[in-house]
Design an enzyme around this catalytic site. Sequence first.
Site, mmCIF file in Angstrom:
data_model
loop_
_atom_site.group_PDB
_atom_site.id
_atom_site.type_symbol
_atom_site.label_atom_id
_atom_site.label_comp_id
_atom_site.label_asym_id
_atom_site.label_seq_id
_atom_site.Cartn_x
_atom_site.Cartn_y
_atom_site.Cartn_z
ATOM 1 N N GLY A 86 10.382 -12.912 2.289
ATOM 2 C CA GLY A 86 10.361 -11.652 1.551
ATOM 3 C C GLY A 86 10.415 -10.457 2.488
ATOM 4 O O GLY A 86 10.468 -10.609 3.707
ATOM 5 N N ILE A 135 8.096 -8.057 3.120
ATOM 6 C CA ILE A 135 6.934 -7.890 4.018
ATOM 7 C C ILE A 135 6.999 -8.942 5.131
ATOM 8 O O ILE A 135 6.762 -8.640 6.306
ATOM 9 C CB ILE A 135 5.603 -7.996 3.247
ATOM 10 C CG1 ILE A 135 5.466 -6.824 2.269
ATOM 11 C CG2 ILE A 135 4.411 -8.000 4.213
ATOM 12 C CD1 ILE A 135 4.210 -6.850 1.417
ATOM 13 N N GLY A 136 7.359 -10.170 4.730
ATOM 14 C CA GLY A 136 7.473 -11.237 5.729
ATOM 15 C C GLY A 136 8.406 -10.837 6.862
ATOM 16 O O GLY A 136 8.103 -11.053 8.041
ATOM 17 N N ARG A 144 0.008 -7.918 -18.394
ATOM 18 C CA ARG A 144 -0.925 -8.127 -17.277
ATOM 19 C C ARG A 144 -1.427 -9.583 -17.223
ATOM 20 O O ARG A 144 -1.488 -10.194 -16.166
ATOM 21 C CB ARG A 144 -2.100 -7.156 -17.464
ATOM 22 C CG ARG A 144 -2.970 -7.044 -16.265
ATOM 23 C CD ARG A 144 -4.076 -6.018 -16.546
ATOM 24 N NE ARG A 144 -4.845 -5.818 -15.342
ATOM 25 C CZ ARG A 144 -4.474 -5.048 -14.352
ATOM 26 N NH1 ARG A 144 -3.331 -4.401 -14.396
ATOM 27 N NH2 ARG A 144 -5.236 -4.924 -13.277
ATOM 28 N N VAL A 162 -2.398 -10.503 0.549
ATOM 29 C CA VAL A 162 -1.617 -9.264 0.433
ATOM 30 C C VAL A 162 -0.939 -9.206 -0.933
ATOM 31 O O VAL A 162 -0.829 -8.158 -1.559
ATOM 32 C CB VAL A 162 -0.561 -9.202 1.568
ATOM 33 C CG1 VAL A 162 0.351 -7.987 1.398
ATOM 34 C CG2 VAL A 162 -1.240 -9.171 2.939
ATOM 35 N N ASP A 168 -4.264 1.136 2.042
ATOM 36 C CA ASP A 168 -4.836 2.305 1.356
ATOM 37 C C ASP A 168 -5.664 3.131 2.346
ATOM 38 O O ASP A 168 -5.623 4.368 2.345
ATOM 39 C CB ASP A 168 -5.709 1.834 0.179
ATOM 40 C CG ASP A 168 -4.969 0.834 -0.686
ATOM 41 O OD1 ASP A 168 -3.992 1.237 -1.334
ATOM 42 O OD2 ASP A 168 -5.341 -0.355 -0.675
ATOM 43 N N HIS A 173 -7.365 -2.808 -5.148
ATOM 44 C CA HIS A 173 -6.088 -2.303 -4.626
ATOM 45 C C HIS A 173 -5.180 -2.039 -5.827
ATOM 46 O O HIS A 173 -4.315 -2.839 -6.190
ATOM 47 C CB HIS A 173 -5.434 -3.307 -3.676
ATOM 48 C CG HIS A 173 -4.037 -2.887 -3.295
ATOM 49 N ND1 HIS A 173 -3.790 -1.785 -2.492
ATOM 50 C CD2 HIS A 173 -2.817 -3.372 -3.630
ATOM 51 C CE1 HIS A 173 -2.487 -1.631 -2.367
ATOM 52 N NE2 HIS A 173 -1.874 -2.578 -3.050
HETATM 53 N N1 LIG Z 1 -2.092 -5.255 -0.781
HETATM 54 C C1 LIG Z 1 -1.171 -4.354 -0.459
HETATM 55 O O1 LIG Z 1 -1.498 -3.299 0.095
HETATM 56 C C2 LIG Z 1 0.287 -4.591 -0.758
HETATM 57 C C3 LIG Z 1 1.244 -3.665 -0.292
HETATM 58 C C4 LIG Z 1 2.595 -3.901 -0.544
HETATM 59 C C5 LIG Z 1 3.000 -5.008 -1.272
HETATM 60 N N2 LIG Z 1 2.045 -5.877 -1.721
HETATM 61 C C6 LIG Z 1 2.418 -7.085 -2.458
HETATM 62 O O2 LIG Z 1 2.863 -8.077 -1.536
HETATM 63 C C7 LIG Z 1 3.676 -9.020 -2.222
HETATM 64 C C8 LIG Z 1 4.929 -9.322 -1.424
HETATM 65 O O3 LIG Z 1 5.739 -8.180 -1.346
HETATM 66 P P1 LIG Z 1 7.251 -8.274 -0.801
HETATM 67 O O4 LIG Z 1 7.778 -6.894 -0.874
HETATM 68 O O5 LIG Z 1 7.310 -9.001 0.478
HETATM 69 O O6 LIG Z 1 7.903 -9.142 -1.963
HETATM 70 P P2 LIG Z 1 9.270 -9.950 -1.924
HETATM 71 O O7 LIG Z 1 9.603 -10.228 -3.347
HETATM 72 O O8 LIG Z 1 10.266 -9.310 -1.025
HETATM 73 O O9 LIG Z 1 8.844 -11.322 -1.218
HETATM 74 C C9 LIG Z 1 7.954 -12.208 -1.791
HETATM 75 C C10 LIG Z 1 8.310 -13.585 -1.273
HETATM 76 O O10 LIG Z 1 7.319 -14.486 -1.735
HETATM 77 C C11 LIG Z 1 7.963 -15.692 -2.024
HETATM 78 N N3 LIG Z 1 7.118 -16.509 -2.890
HETATM 79 C C12 LIG Z 1 6.956 -16.441 -4.237
HETATM 80 N N4 LIG Z 1 6.142 -17.412 -4.660
HETATM 81 C C13 LIG Z 1 5.746 -18.095 -3.566
HETATM 82 C C14 LIG Z 1 4.912 -19.216 -3.363
HETATM 83 N N5 LIG Z 1 4.330 -19.845 -4.387
HETATM 84 N N6 LIG Z 1 4.737 -19.664 -2.113
HETATM 85 C C15 LIG Z 1 5.343 -19.068 -1.074
HETATM 86 N N7 LIG Z 1 6.172 -18.002 -1.201
HETATM 87 C C16 LIG Z 1 6.356 -17.522 -2.434
HETATM 88 C C17 LIG Z 1 9.284 -15.280 -2.667
HETATM 89 O O11 LIG Z 1 10.237 -16.319 -2.604
HETATM 90 C C18 LIG Z 1 9.666 -14.095 -1.780
HETATM 91 O O12 LIG Z 1 10.462 -14.488 -0.670
HETATM 92 C C19 LIG Z 1 3.918 -8.424 -3.605
HETATM 93 O O13 LIG Z 1 3.003 -9.021 -4.503
HETATM 94 C C20 LIG Z 1 3.579 -6.954 -3.416
HETATM 95 O O14 LIG Z 1 3.187 -6.349 -4.636
HETATM 96 C C21 LIG Z 1 0.711 -5.686 -1.471
HETATM 97 O O1 LIG Z 2 3.744 -3.684 -4.721
HETATM 98 C C1 LIG Z 2 3.139 -2.746 -5.280
HETATM 99 O O2 LIG Z 2 2.917 -2.703 -6.506
HETATM 100 C C2 LIG Z 2 2.642 -1.581 -4.454
HETATM 101 C C3 LIG Z 2 1.877 -2.011 -3.261
HETATM 102 O O3 LIG Z 2 0.716 -2.714 -3.597
HETATM 103 C C4 LIG Z 2 1.518 -0.810 -2.414
HETATM 104 O O4 LIG Z 2 0.350 -0.390 -2.413
HETATM 105 O O5 LIG Z 2 2.425 -0.273 -1.751
#
Ligand SMILES: NC(=O)c1ccc[n+]([C@@H]2O[C@H](COP(=O)([O-])OP(=O)(O)OC[C@H]3O[C@@H](n4cnc5c(N)ncnc54)[C@H](O)[C@@H]3O)[C@@H](O)[C@H]2O)c1
Ligand SMILES: O=C(O)C[C@H](O)C(=O)O
Length: 329
Positions: A15, A17-18, A99, A130, A160, A188
């Site tokens: 993904g 973030i990865g 939700r 995350v 945050d 969050h």
């Molecule tokens: N906590 C925070 O501050 C924060 C901030 C930003 C994003 N996020 C969250 O982080 C997550 C990832 O964001 P992203 O932009 O990388 O999303 P993305 O959709 O680009 O990537 C997510 C990846 O997870 C994989 N995936 C789905 N189910 C899976 C499983 N069971 N096992 C392993 N991999 C799996 C998908 O195939 C995809 O490649 C989202 O839920 C997003 O909302 C959290």
């Molecule tokens: O993926 C989202 O919904 C937003 C993310 O959690 C963020 O804080 O940027």
Amino acid sequence: MTQAPVNVTVTGAAGQIGYALLFRIASGQLLGADTPVKLRLLEIPQAVKAAEGTAMELDDGAFPLLAGIDIFDDPKQAFSGANIGLLVGARPRSKGMERGDLLEANGGIFKPQGEAINAGAADDIKVLVVGNPANTNALIAQSHAPDVPAERFTAMTRLDHNRALAQLAKKLGVAVTDLKKVAIWGNHSATQYPSVQHAEVNGKNVAETINDEAWLADTFIPTVAKRGAAIIEARGLSSAASAASAAIDHVYTWVNGTPEGDWTSAGVVSDGSYGVPEGLISSFPVTAKDGKYEIVQGLEIDEFSRPRIDASVAELAEERDAVRKLGLI
Ligand SMILES: NC(=O)c1ccc[n+]([C@@H]2O[C@H](COP(=O)([O-])OP(=O)(O)OC[C@H]3O[C@@H](n4cnc5c(N)ncnc54)[C@H](O)[C@@H]3O)[C@@H](O)[C@H]2O)c1
Ligand SMILES: O=C(O)C[C@H](O)C(=O)O
């Protein structure tokens, strides 16, 4: 290299973030410049090929600290021997999804991952969730890992926290390093409470220095709390590089500690402090020492802060009740 490689399992490795996270781990920013790492990448079967492409690029980086990369589509294998688990992959909310549907879909991800961590992770496993809804996903994983100390499961609110530092530094015309004791409380989500009640700028109280409660209440708090949505609106995608950066900060601090006289913010299992029900994974001001995050104790909570903390904690309790009803915890 002075020690054996540390196994770092990253879910959602293909993904966005990865993609931002893996190269920083490989370069030594997660654990320090003396610590070699082995990456264990977990993806769903359809995304394994993309993860292989990222692994090819990691190879091409010739990182001196990168001792190996393995790719899995089975959580049991991916978490076997893991010292650090970065649980990034999650099910995003799609059109028309309620939700409850989102919580249920994520339960299907974080329950087996918690079980896999319980079954095979290393004794010193540290987990950062995350993937959203991060606090409740962390709770689901934690509740399926009864043999792992609960405090090893954390949820990310460091993004945050960093957002709050950046907004305050801009307002005050100072460097982020001039600020101390900012705190994120609660979930969050947009209900989170970014607090400056105890914050200091070069040793002076931040709220007194800004001297503008309306700015704090009507601009600072919503800007930080809704920043995720603002990034999605601007980029068309959710935050990725800043989220990866915050994940690096969260683990680095967990392992290496907070500086004397300061704290950071993390979603950790509540011990009942500050009226947050025991067992909820809520953001608190925390210090880190000897590889442990601890909730900062004994802070006075003022009238401005109390209802804001309570509102976000109430949302966490609702999410916990919803996943309990779904049989996910
Ligand atoms: N906590 C925070 O501050 C924060 C901030 C930003 C994003 N996020 C969250 O982080 C997550 C990832 O964001 P992203 O932009 O990388 O999303 P993305 O959709 O680009 O990537 C997510 C990846 O997870 C994989 N995936 C789905 N189910 C899976 C499983 N069971 N096992 C392993 N991999 C799996 C998908 O195939 C995809 O490649 C989202 O839920 C997003 O909302 C959290
Ligand atoms: O993926 C989202 O919904 C937003 C993310 O959690 C963020 O804080 O940027």
